[in-house]
Design a protein around this motif. Structure first.
Motif, PDB file in Angstrom:
ATOM      1  N   LEU A   2       0.823  -1.197   0.000  1.00  9.59           N
ATOM      2  CA  LEU A   2       0.000   0.000   0.000  1.00  9.59           C
ATOM      3  C   LEU A   2       0.862   1.254   0.000  1.00  9.59           C
ATOM      4  O   LEU A   2       1.915   1.303   0.628  1.00  9.59           O
ATOM      5  CB  LEU A   2      -0.914   0.016   1.223  1.00  9.59           C
ATOM      6  CG  LEU A   2      -1.977  -1.074   1.269  1.00  9.59           C
ATOM      7  CD1 LEU A   2      -2.734  -1.008   2.582  1.00  9.59           C
ATOM      8  CD2 LEU A   2      -2.949  -0.939   0.115  1.00  9.59           C
ATOM      9  N   SER A   3       0.361   2.259  -0.662  1.00  6.71           N
ATOM     10  CA  SER A   3       1.091   3.525  -0.686  1.00  6.71           C
ATOM     11  C   SER A   3       0.800   4.312   0.594  1.00  6.71           C
ATOM     12  O   SER A   3      -0.169   4.039   1.311  1.00  6.71           O
ATOM     13  CB  SER A   3       0.688   4.334  -1.909  1.00  6.71           C
ATOM     14  OG  SER A   3      -0.689   4.672  -1.821  1.00  6.71           O
ATOM     15  N   THR A   4       1.618   5.297   0.855  1.00  9.41           N
ATOM     16  CA  THR A   4       1.465   6.116   2.070  1.00  9.41           C
ATOM     17  C   THR A   4       0.114   6.821   2.124  1.00  9.41           C
ATOM     18  O   THR A   4      -0.533   6.802   3.184  1.00  9.41           O
ATOM     19  CB  THR A   4       2.625   7.121   2.173  1.00  9.41           C
ATOM     20  OG1 THR A   4       3.852   6.395   2.167  1.00  9.41           O
ATOM     21  CG2 THR A   4       2.522   7.937   3.439  1.00  9.41           C
ATOM     22  N   PRO A   5      -0.369   7.432   1.048  1.00 14.15           N
ATOM     23  CA  PRO A   5      -1.692   8.070   1.137  1.00 14.15           C
ATOM     24  C   PRO A   5      -2.811   7.087   1.473  1.00 14.15           C
ATOM     25  O   PRO A   5      -3.710   7.407   2.257  1.00 14.15           O
ATOM     26  CB  PRO A   5      -1.896   8.673  -0.254  1.00 14.15           C
ATOM     27  CG  PRO A   5      -0.526   8.869  -0.801  1.00 14.15           C
ATOM     28  CD  PRO A   5       0.279   7.744  -0.236  1.00 14.15           C
ATOM     29  N   LEU A   7      -2.519   4.304   3.209  1.00 13.84           N
ATOM     30  CA  LEU A   7      -2.366   3.962   4.625  1.00 13.84           C
ATOM     31  C   LEU A   7      -2.912   5.069   5.514  1.00 13.84           C
ATOM     32  O   LEU A   7      -3.599   4.798   6.505  1.00 13.84           O
ATOM     33  CB  LEU A   7      -0.898   3.691   4.955  1.00 13.84           C
ATOM     34  CG  LEU A   7      -0.328   2.374   4.446  1.00 13.84           C
ATOM     35  CD1 LEU A   7       1.168   2.304   4.703  1.00 13.84           C
ATOM     36  CD2 LEU A   7      -1.027   1.209   5.097  1.00 13.84           C
ATOM     37  N   LEU A   8      -2.610   6.307   5.187  1.00 12.81           N
ATOM     38  CA  LEU A   8      -3.112   7.438   5.982  1.00 12.81           C
ATOM     39  C   LEU A   8      -4.633   7.517   5.930  1.00 12.81           C
ATOM     40  O   LEU A   8      -5.284   7.760   6.954  1.00 12.81           O
ATOM     41  CB  LEU A   8      -2.484   8.742   5.504  1.00 12.81           C
ATOM     42  CG  LEU A   8      -0.994   8.907   5.809  1.00 12.81           C
ATOM     43  CD1 LEU A   8      -0.457  10.175   5.177  1.00 12.81           C
ATOM     44  CD2 LEU A   8      -0.758   8.905   7.305  1.00 12.81           C
ATOM     45  N   ILE A   9      -5.211   7.306   4.752  1.00 10.26           N
ATOM     46  CA  ILE A   9      -6.671   7.311   4.633  1.00 10.26           C
ATOM     47  C   ILE A   9      -7.269   6.190   5.492  1.00 10.26           C
ATOM     48  O   ILE A   9      -8.260   6.392   6.202  1.00 10.26           O
ATOM     49  CB  ILE A   9      -7.092   7.173   3.152  1.00 10.26           C
ATOM     50  CG1 ILE A   9      -6.749   8.451   2.389  1.00 10.26           C
ATOM     51  CG2 ILE A   9      -8.584   6.863   3.031  1.00 10.26           C
ATOM     52  CD1 ILE A   9      -6.905   8.331   0.887  1.00 10.26           C
ATOM     53  N   GLY A  10      -6.664   5.019   5.447  1.00  9.39           N
ATOM     54  CA  GLY A  10      -7.149   3.902   6.259  1.00  9.39           C
ATOM     55  C   GLY A  10      -7.063   4.192   7.748  1.00  9.39           C
ATOM     56  O   GLY A  10      -7.996   3.908   8.504  1.00  9.39           O
ATOM     57  N   ILE A  11      -5.963   4.785   8.184  1.00  7.38           N
ATOM     58  CA  ILE A  11      -5.796   5.121   9.601  1.00  7.38           C
ATOM     59  C   ILE A  11      -6.815   6.165  10.030  1.00  7.38           C
ATOM     60  O   ILE A  11      -7.425   6.053  11.104  1.00  7.38           O
ATOM     61  CB  ILE A  11      -4.352   5.597   9.871  1.00  7.38           C
ATOM     62  CG1 ILE A  11      -3.388   4.422   9.722  1.00  7.38           C
ATOM     63  CG2 ILE A  11      -4.231   6.217  11.254  1.00  7.38           C
ATOM     64  CD1 ILE A  11      -1.927   4.813   9.719  1.00  7.38           C
ATOM     65  N   ILE A  12      -7.021   7.173   9.199  1.00  9.10           N
ATOM     66  CA  ILE A  12      -7.997   8.225   9.528  1.00  9.10           C
ATOM     67  C   ILE A  12      -9.407   7.646   9.596  1.00  9.10           C
ATOM     68  O   ILE A  12     -10.172   7.944  10.523  1.00  9.10           O
ATOM     69  CB  ILE A  12      -7.894   9.381   8.513  1.00  9.10           C
ATOM     70  CG1 ILE A  12      -6.580  10.140   8.718  1.00  9.10           C
ATOM     71  CG2 ILE A  12      -9.079  10.336   8.639  1.00  9.10           C
ATOM     72  CD1 ILE A  12      -6.246  11.130   7.633  1.00  9.10           C
TER      73      ILE A  12
END
Length: 109
Positions: A2-5, A7-12
Motif C-alpha cells: 500500500l502507498s502512504t496516502p 495507509l493514511l486514509i485507512g488510519i484516519i
C-alpha cells in the motif's frame, strides 16, 4: 504494497469509526439504548468476541501445527477463561491471552 496516502486514509477512517463507536452511547438518547435488541447485543457481545478469539487462536488445521504450540494455546485459553471469570473484562482477557501465549511459547521452545 500500500502507498502512504492509502495507509493514511485507512488510519484516519479507522480513527473516525472508533470515535463514532465510542461516542455512540453518549450521543444517542437513553430511550433508544434501552431497546430489546441493543440490550441483547450488549449481553451477548462479550461472549461472542471471546468465542471468536478462541477459534482464531487455535492452529489445529494449519501446516505449522506442533504439539508444543497447541499445548501453549490451550494453557493460554485457560488463563483467558480464568481472567474473564475474575474481571469480566474482554480487554484484560485479551491482554492476558496474548501475553500468556507469547510467554508460554518462549518458555516451551
Amino acid at each position: 504494497m500500500l502507498s502512504t496516502p492509502l495507509l493514511l486514509i485507512g488510519i484516519i477512517l479507522m480513527g473516525m469509526i472508533t470515535l463514532i463507536l465510542r461516542a455512540f452511547p453518549t450521543i444517542v438518547p437513553q430511550r433508544l439504548l434501552r431497546q430489546r435488541w441493543l440490550l441483547a447485543l450488549n449481553f451477548a457481545l462479550p461472549m461472542a468476541v471471546m468465542t471468536i478469539l478462541i477459534m482464531a487462536s487455535l492452529n489445529l488445521f494449519t501446516e505449522q501445527f506442533t504439539m508444543t504450540r497447541f499445548s501453549a494455546e490451550i494453557i493460554a485459553l485457560v488463563f483467558v477463561l480464568l481472567s474473564y471469570i475474575r474481571w469480566r473484562n474482554v480487554f484484560i482477557s485479551l491482554a492476558v491471552g496474548i501475553g500468556s501465549l507469547n510467554g508460554l511459547l518462549i518458555l516451551l521452545q
